[in-house]
Design a protein around this motif. Structure first.
Motif, PDB file in Angstrom:
ATOM      1  N   LEU A 162     -10.466  21.011  19.916  1.00 57.93           N
ATOM      2  CA  LEU A 162     -11.127  21.000  21.220  1.00 57.93           C
ATOM      3  C   LEU A 162     -10.898  22.283  22.017  1.00 57.93           C
ATOM      4  CD1 LEU A 162     -10.414  17.350  22.400  1.00 57.93           C
ATOM      5  CD2 LEU A 162     -12.678  18.397  22.271  1.00 57.93           C
ATOM      6  N   LYS A 163     -10.000  23.124  21.551  1.00 59.79           N
ATOM      7  CA  LYS A 163      -9.608  24.298  22.325  1.00 59.79           C
ATOM      8  C   LYS A 163     -10.813  25.178  22.667  1.00 59.79           C
ATOM      9  CE  LYS A 163      -6.210  28.017  22.552  1.00 59.79           C
ATOM     10  NZ  LYS A 163      -5.072  28.709  21.880  1.00 59.79           N
ATOM     11  N   GLY A 164     -10.958  25.450  23.960  1.00 60.61           N
ATOM     12  CA  GLY A 164     -12.002  26.348  24.428  1.00 60.61           C
ATOM     13  C   GLY A 164     -13.365  25.733  24.625  1.00 60.61           C
ATOM     14  N   LEU A 165     -13.562  24.474  24.239  1.00 61.70           N
ATOM     15  CA  LEU A 165     -14.872  23.836  24.399  1.00 61.70           C
ATOM     16  C   LEU A 165     -15.056  23.348  25.834  1.00 61.70           C
ATOM     17  CD1 LEU A 165     -15.282  21.679  21.160  1.00 61.70           C
ATOM     18  CD2 LEU A 165     -16.144  23.987  21.620  1.00 61.70           C
ATOM     19  N   LYS A 166     -16.234  23.591  26.385  1.00 61.73           N
ATOM     20  CA  LYS A 166     -16.561  23.080  27.714  1.00 61.73           C
ATOM     21  C   LYS A 166     -17.076  21.647  27.538  1.00 61.73           C
ATOM     22  CE  LYS A 166     -18.298  25.443  31.018  1.00 61.73           C
ATOM     23  NZ  LYS A 166     -19.199  26.241  31.897  1.00 61.73           N
ATOM     24  N   PHE A 173      -5.553  19.037  26.018  1.00 62.38           N
ATOM     25  CA  PHE A 173      -6.116  19.274  24.686  1.00 62.38           C
ATOM     26  C   PHE A 173      -6.550  20.730  24.496  1.00 62.38           C
ATOM     27  CE2 PHE A 173      -7.671  14.610  24.747  1.00 62.38           C
ATOM     28  CZ  PHE A 173      -6.460  14.168  24.232  1.00 62.38           C
ATOM     29  N   GLY A 174      -6.641  21.481  25.583  1.00 63.06           N
ATOM     30  CA  GLY A 174      -7.064  22.875  25.495  1.00 63.06           C
ATOM     31  C   GLY A 174      -8.542  23.088  25.730  1.00 63.06           C
ATOM     32  N   ALA A 175      -9.253  22.010  26.073  1.00 63.16           N
ATOM     33  CA  ALA A 175     -10.672  22.126  26.397  1.00 63.16           C
ATOM     34  C   ALA A 175     -10.834  22.580  27.845  1.00 63.16           C
ATOM     35  CB  ALA A 175     -11.372  20.796  26.173  1.00 63.16           C
ATOM     36  N   ILE A 176     -12.071  22.791  28.234  1.00 66.70           N
ATOM     37  CA  ILE A 176     -12.385  23.150  29.618  1.00 66.70           C
ATOM     38  C   ILE A 176     -13.156  21.975  30.216  1.00 66.70           C
ATOM     39  CG2 ILE A 176     -13.516  24.815  31.142  1.00 66.70           C
ATOM     40  CD1 ILE A 176     -13.378  26.807  28.740  1.00 66.70           C
ATOM     41  N   PRO A 177     -12.453  21.035  30.874  1.00 69.87           N
ATOM     42  CA  PRO A 177     -13.143  19.874  31.438  1.00 69.87           C
ATOM     43  C   PRO A 177     -14.073  20.289  32.565  1.00 69.87           C
ATOM     44  CG  PRO A 177     -10.858  19.914  32.150  1.00 69.87           C
ATOM     45  CD  PRO A 177     -11.009  21.015  31.142  1.00 69.87           C
TER      46      PRO A 177
END
Length: 326
Positions: A163-167, A183-187
């Motif tokens: 999930l890292k970096g996903l908007k 998780f490293g995502a961009i909520p």
């Protein structure tokens, strides 16, 4: 002249009778943001039918679907102010009015549907719905959104690192936002009515919702991957303007409450019955489905931090009671 007075008297009497009849009939506007094909709309129609039948037509419910009366936030504001009589939307949108409700959105709090139903239909659920009365709303029942899954247009998601970096479009719920940050995502919270366009244009890479919401809103048309993360269970809440509710007779109030709960049971069963067809429709649209998920890795990362964020503010009693529910 006598004839004219008699005619005028008859007109006035008839008008008075019409006004009396109008006052005897209560029409309630019920608003939500899901399409007419979604189980929430079918449940709303069932609710309306039960209320009209059991009040013998004294109370009628008009259902307005697909955000025709506004997005989720606007609907709740309308219910609170009384410009909309009844509203339904996901629990995360209610938490700005009643922050204790955040407990229901903690990641990996619920193990299965049975545990969730015991919690929300029991004393805990009734207590949480009671919080809405301080903001001018009467909580009628908890309906269901379900166990949330992640879709995106970039890559398969099997581990948190994927999930890292996903908007990712999330709800505005603090627990959801915090989880995806971990998780490293961009909520990226946004109104639900804007999600399809955001996915289609690439404003966001993905979103997280249960199968029925994904299918009924046609997100499979603009997404490539679906991952069974089941990272949170989400209820939707049906609420009514408190003043309008109190204006009903005690008998009518009971009918409305009973009908809302019966519609909840109906809607949950629809979700179970339609799950296989929802998944089939998503797969037939060309979406790659990933079910071999390392859920323990996800839970290990987010459960304790999200839980601490809640218990630091409200104490551990509610969380402990929910986790102990079998």
């Amino acid at each position: 002249m006598r004839t004219s007075f008699a005619a005028l008297a008859a007109m006035i009497f008839g008008l008075a009778g019409t006004i009396g009849t109008a006052h005897a009939e209560t029409v309630l506007r019920f608003a939500h943001t899901q399409p007419a094909s979604d189980t929430h709309h079918l449940a709303a129609e069932r609710f309306a039918k039960l209320v009209e039948e059991r009040t013998k037509g004294e109370v009628k419910v008009e259902v307005h679907a697909a955000g025709t009366l506004g997005n989720d936030s606007a609907i709740l504001e309308g219910v609170r102010l009384g410009t909309i009589d009844i509203g339904q939307t996901g629990n995360p949108f209610y938490t700005r009015f009643a922050p204790r409700l955040n407990v229901l959105d903690l990641p990996y709090l619920f193990r299965n549907y049975e545990q969730a139903y015991k919690v929300v239909d029991g004393d805990i659920g009734r207590s949480l719905l009671g919080d809405l009365e301080e903001r001018g709303m009467k909580g009628l029942a908890f309906w269901e959104i379900g166990f949330r899954k992640v879709t995106n247009s970039k890559r398969p998601i099997r581990t948190p690192a994927d999930l890292k970096g996903l908007k990712i479009r999330t709800t505005p719920n603090p627990a959801h936002v915090k989880a995806f940050e971990i998780f490293g995502a961009i909520p990226t919270p946004m109104p639900f009515t804007e999600v399809y366009m955001a996915l289609e244009t690439g404003t966001v890479d993905g979103q997280e919702n249960p199968l029925n919401i994904i299918r009924s809103n046609k997100f499979q048309e603009v997404q490539k991957y679906l991952s069974f993360t089941d990272h949170a269970y989400t209820v939707s809440v049906v609420s009514m303007n408190l003043r309008k509710f109190k204006n009903l007779t005690p008998e009518q109030q009971k009918i409305v409450l009973d009908a809302a709960h019966e519609a909840a049971v109906y809607q949950r069963q629809l979700n179970r019955d339609q799950a296989a067809n929802d998944l089939k429709a998503i797969e037939e649209a060309g979406v790659q489905v990933i079910q071999d998920i390392d859920r323990e890795a996800f839970k290990k990362l987010v459960f304790e931090p999200a839980k601490k964020g809640y218990t630091d503010q409200f104490g551990s009693e509610l969380v402990d009671k929910i986790t102990a529910t079998q």
